[in-house]
Design an enzyme around this catalytic site. Structure first.
Site, short mmCIF file in Angstrom:
data_model
loop_
_atom_site.label_atom_id
_atom_site.label_comp_id
_atom_site.label_asym_id
_atom_site.label_seq_id
_atom_site.Cartn_x
_atom_site.Cartn_y
_atom_site.Cartn_z
N TYR A 1 0.83 -1.21 0.00
CA TYR A 1 0.00 0.00 0.00
C TYR A 1 0.86 1.27 0.00
O TYR A 1 0.35 2.37 -0.20
CB TYR A 1 -0.95 0.02 1.20
CG TYR A 1 -1.99 -1.08 1.18
CD1 TYR A 1 -2.31 -1.74 0.00
CD2 TYR A 1 -2.67 -1.45 2.33
CE1 TYR A 1 -3.25 -2.76 -0.02
CE2 TYR A 1 -3.62 -2.47 2.32
CZ TYR A 1 -3.90 -3.12 1.13
OH TYR A 1 -4.83 -4.13 1.11
N LYS B 1 3.48 -15.43 1.02
CA LYS B 1 3.51 -16.26 -0.19
C LYS B 1 4.98 -16.47 -0.54
O LYS B 1 5.47 -16.00 -1.57
CB LYS B 1 2.76 -15.55 -1.33
CG LYS B 1 1.27 -15.45 -1.11
CD LYS B 1 0.52 -16.74 -1.43
CE LYS B 1 0.50 -16.98 -2.93
NZ LYS B 1 -0.11 -18.29 -3.23
N ASP C 1 -2.96 -17.95 0.94
CA ASP C 1 -4.17 -18.49 0.31
C ASP C 1 -4.67 -19.71 1.09
O ASP C 1 -5.88 -19.89 1.30
CB ASP C 1 -3.93 -18.82 -1.17
CG ASP C 1 -2.63 -19.58 -1.42
OD1 ASP C 1 -1.79 -19.67 -0.50
OD2 ASP C 1 -2.44 -20.09 -2.54
N ASP D 1 -4.96 -7.47 5.83
CA ASP D 1 -6.20 -6.76 5.48
C ASP D 1 -7.27 -7.76 5.02
O ASP D 1 -8.39 -7.80 5.53
CB ASP D 1 -5.87 -5.77 4.35
CG ASP D 1 -7.00 -4.82 4.05
OD1 ASP D 1 -8.02 -4.85 4.76
OD2 ASP D 1 -6.87 -4.04 3.08
N ASP E 1 -10.64 -9.28 7.36
CA ASP E 1 -12.03 -9.12 6.94
C ASP E 1 -12.74 -10.47 6.87
O ASP E 1 -13.90 -10.59 7.24
CB ASP E 1 -12.11 -8.43 5.57
CG ASP E 1 -12.19 -6.92 5.71
OD1 ASP E 1 -11.75 -6.41 6.76
OD2 ASP E 1 -12.68 -6.25 4.78
#
Ligand code: NAD
Length: 370
Positions: free
Chosen positions: A143, A194, A227, A251, A255
């Protein structure tokens, strides 16, 4: 009694001031009934700040936040300010505070309270008793990384670029927050990245492993691809204790974890900075919901996330673990008694508004204090 706990309260916009009003009543109750005194300063932020001072977060607000032991934030934004250019929007108020205070570790608990186990998106037996803490790095990563932007390539086609960048120090400091938390919980950290396809992920895995080996050999560390973690959260969430991730993965996963708990109106969060040489640590506490303009001003917002954010503040900034647990217990008992705000309404329960919910929490606090 000396007022030695300096709090900056920033209610913000929409339902922010409504739900913060209920927290102020809890604070008042604590000052009368518990041996504690708060030195509370209130400020404007977000749209309210724009209307009053022309900025979503003034220099004075930043200065007050630096002086405070902790900041309790409501929520910002709303249709009134939606047409402003991006760099003037209310939401930048919270981003500025995070940046100026160096708040790099975002803590988001995903806790399923027993009375709300049926409200989860998963079967109740999969989430009953769920208690996960997600630690998200919040000032670095994709970000903020450079280069970023949209440009034209040699073939005249637009190209969008974001860059995931982490230094080893950034990874190590947020890893320490996760390991420290785990020690006071079930002693397990699941670090997600990852590492199979991203260089920053390889570094993430290596540094988290080094920090653990050098400083936290007593804490269990599990490395998991992000994942896979998403899949595990959606199928067997109770295997997790503390989940540690980058800005992007934290993030997304927080959620997802929030969805498991049933309602936005119930979820608090904390964002912590580094411990300074004076032993102080900047920290900001806020519900994860926004300003809910669709219900603002109607007295029906759920105040629990804001009240539970205050409980987190007591626990992490003031070490007032018993008082934090008392507030959390009061909220749970109110829900068990059948009271529900509209967002968590279930068949056969009693629908109430913001003030009645707040009063019920106070009543439960009082019952258990005497
Ligand atoms: P939102 O969280 O404000 O609302 C989403 C839905 O959840 C709405 O239907 C709302 O009524 C409901 N809801 C949220 N909190 C509730 C509560 N305590 N009680 C009952 N119902 C509740 O998200 P949004 O609609 O996407 O955003 C609205 C505004 O809030 C936007 O301007 C957005 O930018 C801003 N926002 C601010 C923050 C923040 O201040 N940190 C975070 C998210 C969104």
């Amino acid at each position: 009694m000396p007022a030695n706990k300096k709090l900056l309260v920033l209610p913000g916009d929409g339902i922010g001031p409504e739900v913060m009003g209920e927290v102020r009543r809890v604070m008042d109750w604590m000052q009368v009934r518990r041996a504690v005194s708060f030195d509370v300063q209130e400020g404007l932020v977000g749209g309210a700040g724009i209307d009053a001072d022309g900025t979503p977060c003034s220099d004075a607000t930043v200065a007050a936040a630096r002086q405070a032991d902790a900041v309790l934030f409501g929520s910002v934004g709303g249709p009134k300010w939606d047409k402003l250019p991006f760099e003037q929007r209310p939401e930048l108020g919270i981003l500025r505070l995070r940046k100026e205070l160096g708040l790099f570790a975002n803590l988001r608990p995903a806790l399923v309270l027993e009375p709300l186990a049926e409200a989860s998106s998963l079967r109740a037996d999969l989430v009953r008793g769920l208690d996960i803490m997600i630690v998200r790095e919040s000032t670095g990563g994709i970000y903020f990384g450079e280069p970023r932007g949209i440009s034209m390539n040699a073939a005249g086609k637009r190209v969008g670029i974001d860059t995931e960048v982490y230094t080893e120090d950034e990874i190590a400091r947020v890893a320490r927050v996760a390991f420290d938390l785990a020690r006071n919980r079930r002693n397990k950290v699941t670090s997600v990245e990852k590492a199979n396809v991203m260089q920053s992920g390889r570094l993430w895995r290596a540094v988290v492993g080094e920090v653990r080996a050098a400083e936290y050999p007593d804490v269990e560390l599990e490395n998991m691809y992000a994942d896979n973690c998403a899949m595990q959260l959606a199928s067997r969430p109770k295997q997790f204790d503390v989940i540690l991730g980058s800005n992007l993965f934290g993030d997304l996963l927080s959620d997802l974890a929030a969805a498991l708990t049933g309602s936005l109106g119930m979820l608090p969060s904390a964002t912590l900075g580094a411990v300074g040489s004076d032993g102080r640590r900047h920290a900001l506490y806020e519900p994860i919901h926004g300003s809910a303009p669709d219900i603002a001003g109607r007295g029906i917002a759920n105040p629990c996330a804001q009240i539970l954010s205050f409980a987190m503040l007591l626990r992490y900034s003031f070490g007032m673990v018993e008082d934090a647990a008392a507030i959390e217990g009061a909220v749970e008992r109110v829900l068990a008694s059948g009271l529900r705000t509209a967002d968590i309404m279930q068949p056969g329960r009693a629908r109430v508004g913001t003030a009645v919910m707040g009063e019920a929490v106070l009543r439960e606090l009082e019952k258990h204090a005497s």
